[in-house]
Design a protein around this motif. Structure first.
Motif, PDB file in Angstrom:
ATOM      1  N   PRO A 142       0.931  -1.186   0.153  1.00  0.00           N
ATOM      2  CA  PRO A 142       0.058  -0.216   0.056  1.00  0.00           C
ATOM      3  C   PRO A 142       0.945   1.379  -0.075  1.00  0.00           C
ATOM      4  N   ALA A 143       0.698   2.170  -0.811  1.00  0.00           N
ATOM      5  CA  ALA A 143       1.584   3.421  -1.167  1.00  0.00           C
ATOM      6  C   ALA A 143       1.166   4.514  -0.240  1.00  0.00           C
ATOM      7  N   GLN A 144       2.388   5.011   0.734  1.00  0.00           N
ATOM      8  CA  GLN A 144       1.964   6.041   1.396  1.00  0.00           C
ATOM      9  C   GLN A 144       2.817   7.403   0.930  1.00  0.00           C
ATOM     10  N   GLU A 145       3.926   6.987   0.315  1.00  0.00           N
ATOM     11  CA  GLU A 145       4.670   7.857  -0.179  1.00  0.00           C
ATOM     12  C   GLU A 145       5.299   7.512  -1.422  1.00  0.00           C
ATOM     13  N   VAL A 146       4.902   8.283  -2.511  1.00  0.00           N
ATOM     14  CA  VAL A 146       5.366   7.791  -3.953  1.00  0.00           C
ATOM     15  C   VAL A 146       6.593   8.579  -4.432  1.00  0.00           C
ATOM     16  N   SER A 147       6.612   9.851  -3.858  1.00  0.00           N
ATOM     17  CA  SER A 147       7.867  10.637  -4.279  1.00  0.00           C
ATOM     18  C   SER A 147       8.959  10.017  -3.824  1.00  0.00           C
ATOM     19  N   GLY A 148      10.160  10.021  -4.597  1.00  0.00           N
ATOM     20  CA  GLY A 148      11.113   9.284  -4.384  1.00  0.00           C
ATOM     21  C   GLY A 148      11.346   7.945  -4.451  1.00  0.00           C
ATOM     22  N   ALA A 149      10.373   7.480  -4.855  1.00  0.00           N
ATOM     23  CA  ALA A 149      10.416   5.659  -5.072  1.00  0.00           C
ATOM     24  C   ALA A 149      11.471   5.532  -6.359  1.00  0.00           C
ATOM     25  N   GLY A 150      11.342   6.187  -7.292  1.00  0.00           N
ATOM     26  CA  GLY A 150      12.236   6.107  -8.369  1.00  0.00           C
ATOM     27  C   GLY A 150      13.562   6.155  -8.111  1.00  0.00           C
ATOM     28  N   ASP A 151      14.097   7.019  -7.202  1.00  0.00           N
ATOM     29  CA  ASP A 151      15.213   7.494  -6.650  1.00  0.00           C
ATOM     30  C   ASP A 151      15.894   6.244  -5.874  1.00  0.00           C
ATOM     31  N   THR A 152      14.706   5.600  -5.021  1.00  0.00           N
ATOM     32  CA  THR A 152      15.162   4.545  -4.104  1.00  0.00           C
ATOM     33  C   THR A 152      15.724   3.555  -4.960  1.00  0.00           C
ATOM     34  N   LEU A 153      14.854   3.056  -6.100  1.00  0.00           N
ATOM     35  CA  LEU A 153      15.039   2.159  -6.932  1.00  0.00           C
ATOM     36  C   LEU A 153      16.472   2.170  -7.756  1.00  0.00           C
ATOM     37  N   ALA A 154      16.855   3.473  -8.207  1.00  0.00           N
ATOM     38  CA  ALA A 154      17.975   3.588  -8.816  1.00  0.00           C
ATOM     39  C   ALA A 154      19.347   3.308  -7.949  1.00  0.00           C
ATOM     40  N   GLY A 155      19.055   4.079  -6.906  1.00  0.00           N
ATOM     41  CA  GLY A 155      20.195   3.865  -5.911  1.00  0.00           C
ATOM     42  C   GLY A 155      20.636   2.553  -5.471  1.00  0.00           C
ATOM     43  N   THR A 156      19.449   1.767  -5.233  1.00  0.00           N
ATOM     44  CA  THR A 156      19.482   0.387  -4.979  1.00  0.00           C
ATOM     45  C   THR A 156      20.143  -0.521  -6.066  1.00  0.00           C
ATOM     46  N   TYR A 157      19.792  -0.374  -7.007  1.00  0.00           N
ATOM     47  CA  TYR A 157      20.074  -1.052  -8.415  1.00  0.00           C
ATOM     48  C   TYR A 157      21.616  -0.960  -8.576  1.00  0.00           C
ATOM     49  N   LEU A 158      21.936   0.409  -8.434  1.00  0.00           N
ATOM     50  CA  LEU A 158      23.424   0.907  -8.790  1.00  0.00           C
ATOM     51  C   LEU A 158      24.482   0.358  -7.814  1.00  0.00           C
ATOM     52  N   ALA A 159      24.041   0.299  -6.367  1.00  0.00           N
ATOM     53  CA  ALA A 159      24.887  -0.249  -5.364  1.00  0.00           C
ATOM     54  C   ALA A 159      24.974  -1.732  -5.414  1.00  0.00           C
ATOM     55  N   HIS A 160      23.652  -2.408  -5.592  1.00  0.00           N
ATOM     56  CA  HIS A 160      23.707  -4.106  -6.128  1.00  0.00           C
ATOM     57  C   HIS A 160      24.850  -4.363  -7.248  1.00  0.00           C
ATOM     58  N   ARG A 161      24.633  -3.519  -8.198  1.00  0.00           N
ATOM     59  CA  ARG A 161      25.588  -3.898  -9.403  1.00  0.00           C
ATOM     60  C   ARG A 161      26.883  -3.503  -9.108  1.00  0.00           C
ATOM     61  N   SER A 162      27.163  -2.658  -8.485  1.00  0.00           N
ATOM     62  CA  SER A 162      28.527  -2.093  -8.317  1.00  0.00           C
ATOM     63  C   SER A 162      29.325  -3.174  -7.411  1.00  0.00           C
ATOM     64  N   ARG A 163      28.406  -4.130  -6.459  1.00  0.00           N
ATOM     65  CA  ARG A 163      29.010  -5.095  -5.742  1.00  0.00           C
ATOM     66  C   ARG A 163      29.055  -6.394  -6.439  1.00  0.00           C
ATOM     67  N   GLY A 164      28.844  -6.451  -7.651  1.00  0.00           N
ATOM     68  CA  GLY A 164      28.861  -7.635  -8.509  1.00  0.00           C
ATOM     69  C   GLY A 164      27.651  -8.497  -8.561  1.00  0.00           C
ATOM     70  N   ALA A 165      26.296  -7.941  -8.369  1.00  0.00           N
ATOM     71  CA  ALA A 165      25.092  -8.617  -8.530  1.00  0.00           C
ATOM     72  C   ALA A 165      24.822  -8.618  -9.932  1.00  0.00           C
ATOM     73  N   THR A 166      24.144  -9.852 -10.175  1.00  0.00           N
ATOM     74  CA  THR A 166      23.628  -9.812 -11.645  1.00  0.00           C
ATOM     75  C   THR A 166      22.465  -8.838 -12.065  1.00  0.00           C
ATOM     76  N   ILE A 167      22.124  -8.599 -13.193  1.00  0.00           N
ATOM     77  CA  ILE A 167      21.134  -7.682 -13.390  1.00  0.00           C
ATOM     78  C   ILE A 167      19.781  -8.107 -12.738  1.00  0.00           C
ATOM     79  N   ALA A 168      19.462  -9.436 -13.021  1.00  0.00           N
ATOM     80  CA  ALA A 168      18.282  -9.696 -12.246  1.00  0.00           C
ATOM     81  C   ALA A 168      18.304  -9.584 -10.887  1.00  0.00           C
ATOM     82  N   GLN A 169      19.400  -9.982 -10.344  1.00  0.00           N
ATOM     83  CA  GLN A 169      19.494  -9.868  -8.816  1.00  0.00           C
ATOM     84  C   GLN A 169      19.360  -8.430  -8.275  1.00  0.00           C
ATOM     85  N   ALA A 170      19.883  -7.447  -8.947  1.00  0.00           N
ATOM     86  CA  ALA A 170      19.953  -5.965  -8.651  1.00  0.00           C
ATOM     87  C   ALA A 170      18.525  -5.247  -8.822  1.00  0.00           C
ATOM     88  N   LEU A 171      17.890  -6.035 -10.000  1.00  0.00           N
ATOM     89  CA  LEU A 171      16.374  -5.416 -10.026  1.00  0.00           C
ATOM     90  C   LEU A 171      15.623  -6.025  -9.049  1.00  0.00           C
TER      91      LEU A 171
END
Length: 240
Positions: A187-216
């Motif tokens: 259930p959504a309480q705060e949608v502003s910033g969700a994209g930034d959260t996704l991008a930051g998490t994805y990049l961090a996991h990719r930089s640590r060697g995660a596969t594309i599917a894992q990072a996504l």
């Protein structure tokens, strides 16, 4: 986004300009783990956004006062020059001079990723287009991906993460889909910033060697947790 990267285990330093009203931000609970050495603290008021969403959670109107962020481009260019081997994430939104910033980055050995903000995406994608094939990753929503496809041959883009609200998030490499994840229902309480959260998490996991599917998968889960949580209390004076 920087907070998401820190949570995922990658040190992040926001290159930003803060006014007097947000001078306390580096010590604020939940944000004090960031590296704030790349900020510019100056006199004046910080950028404010008034965001209006419809009942389906889609952004319908943005009202903006840039304040001290008018100095952001000059500050960013200086930071790029002094950190030529860094990894940058460029949020392509006004008042940043995207052409100047991307041109400067590509003259160094730095790597960079990019995202956009839908109200200004059409003009910003056109401005950024010559440099986008050099980006490690682009982050767009479904509407922005359509604009991107009109401005750039997507077969030249190494990695594009496409989100679509509660619908499957996808990763495309050189125009071909290579991963897809359905975000966990929350259930959504705060949608502003969700994209930034996704991008930051994805990049961090990719930089640590995660596969594309894992990072996504990690990124969509983090964004789902974010939208279901109360927003951080960051008070700033409203300007009418």
């Amino acid at each position: 986004m920087s907070g998401a990267q820190t949570t995922a285990g990658r040190r992040a330093a926001p290159v930003c300009v803060l006014g007097d009203d947000l001078a306390y931000l580096p010590q604020a609970p939940g944000l004090d783990a960031l590296d704030w050495t790349a900020r510019l603290q100056t006199n004046g008021t910080s950028t404010t956004f008034d965001l209006e969403y419809d009942l389906q959670g889609e952004l319908v109107e943005v009202r903006t006062d840039y304040g001290v962020a008018e100095a952001l481009t000059e500050h960013a260019l200086g930071h790029i020059t002094t950190h030529p081997r860094a990894a940058f994430h460029v949020c392509c939104r006004r008042p940043l001079d995207v052409e100047a910033v991307l041109h400067r980055i590509t003259r160094t050995t730095a790597s960079f990723s990019v995202d956009f903000f839908l109200p200004s995406a059409e003009s910003m994608i056109r401005a950024a287009a010559p440099w986008l094939p050099a980006a490690t990753t682009l982050f767009v929503n479904a509407a922005e991906y359509r604009l991107l496809s009109q401005a750039v041959d997507c077969h030249t883009l190494p990695e594009v993460v496409v989100t679509d609200g509660p619908r499957p998030a996808e990763v495309h490499r050189f125009g071909h889909q290579v991963a897809s994840v359905v975000p966990p229902p929350r259930p959504a309480q705060e949608v502003s910033g969700a994209g930034d959260t996704l991008a930051g998490t994805y990049l961090a996991h990719r930089s640590r060697g995660a596969t594309i599917a894992q990072a996504l998968a990690e990124a969509t889960a983090a964004a789902a947790r974010y939208v279901a949580s109360p927003s951080l209390p960051i008070p700033a004076p409203r300007r009418g």
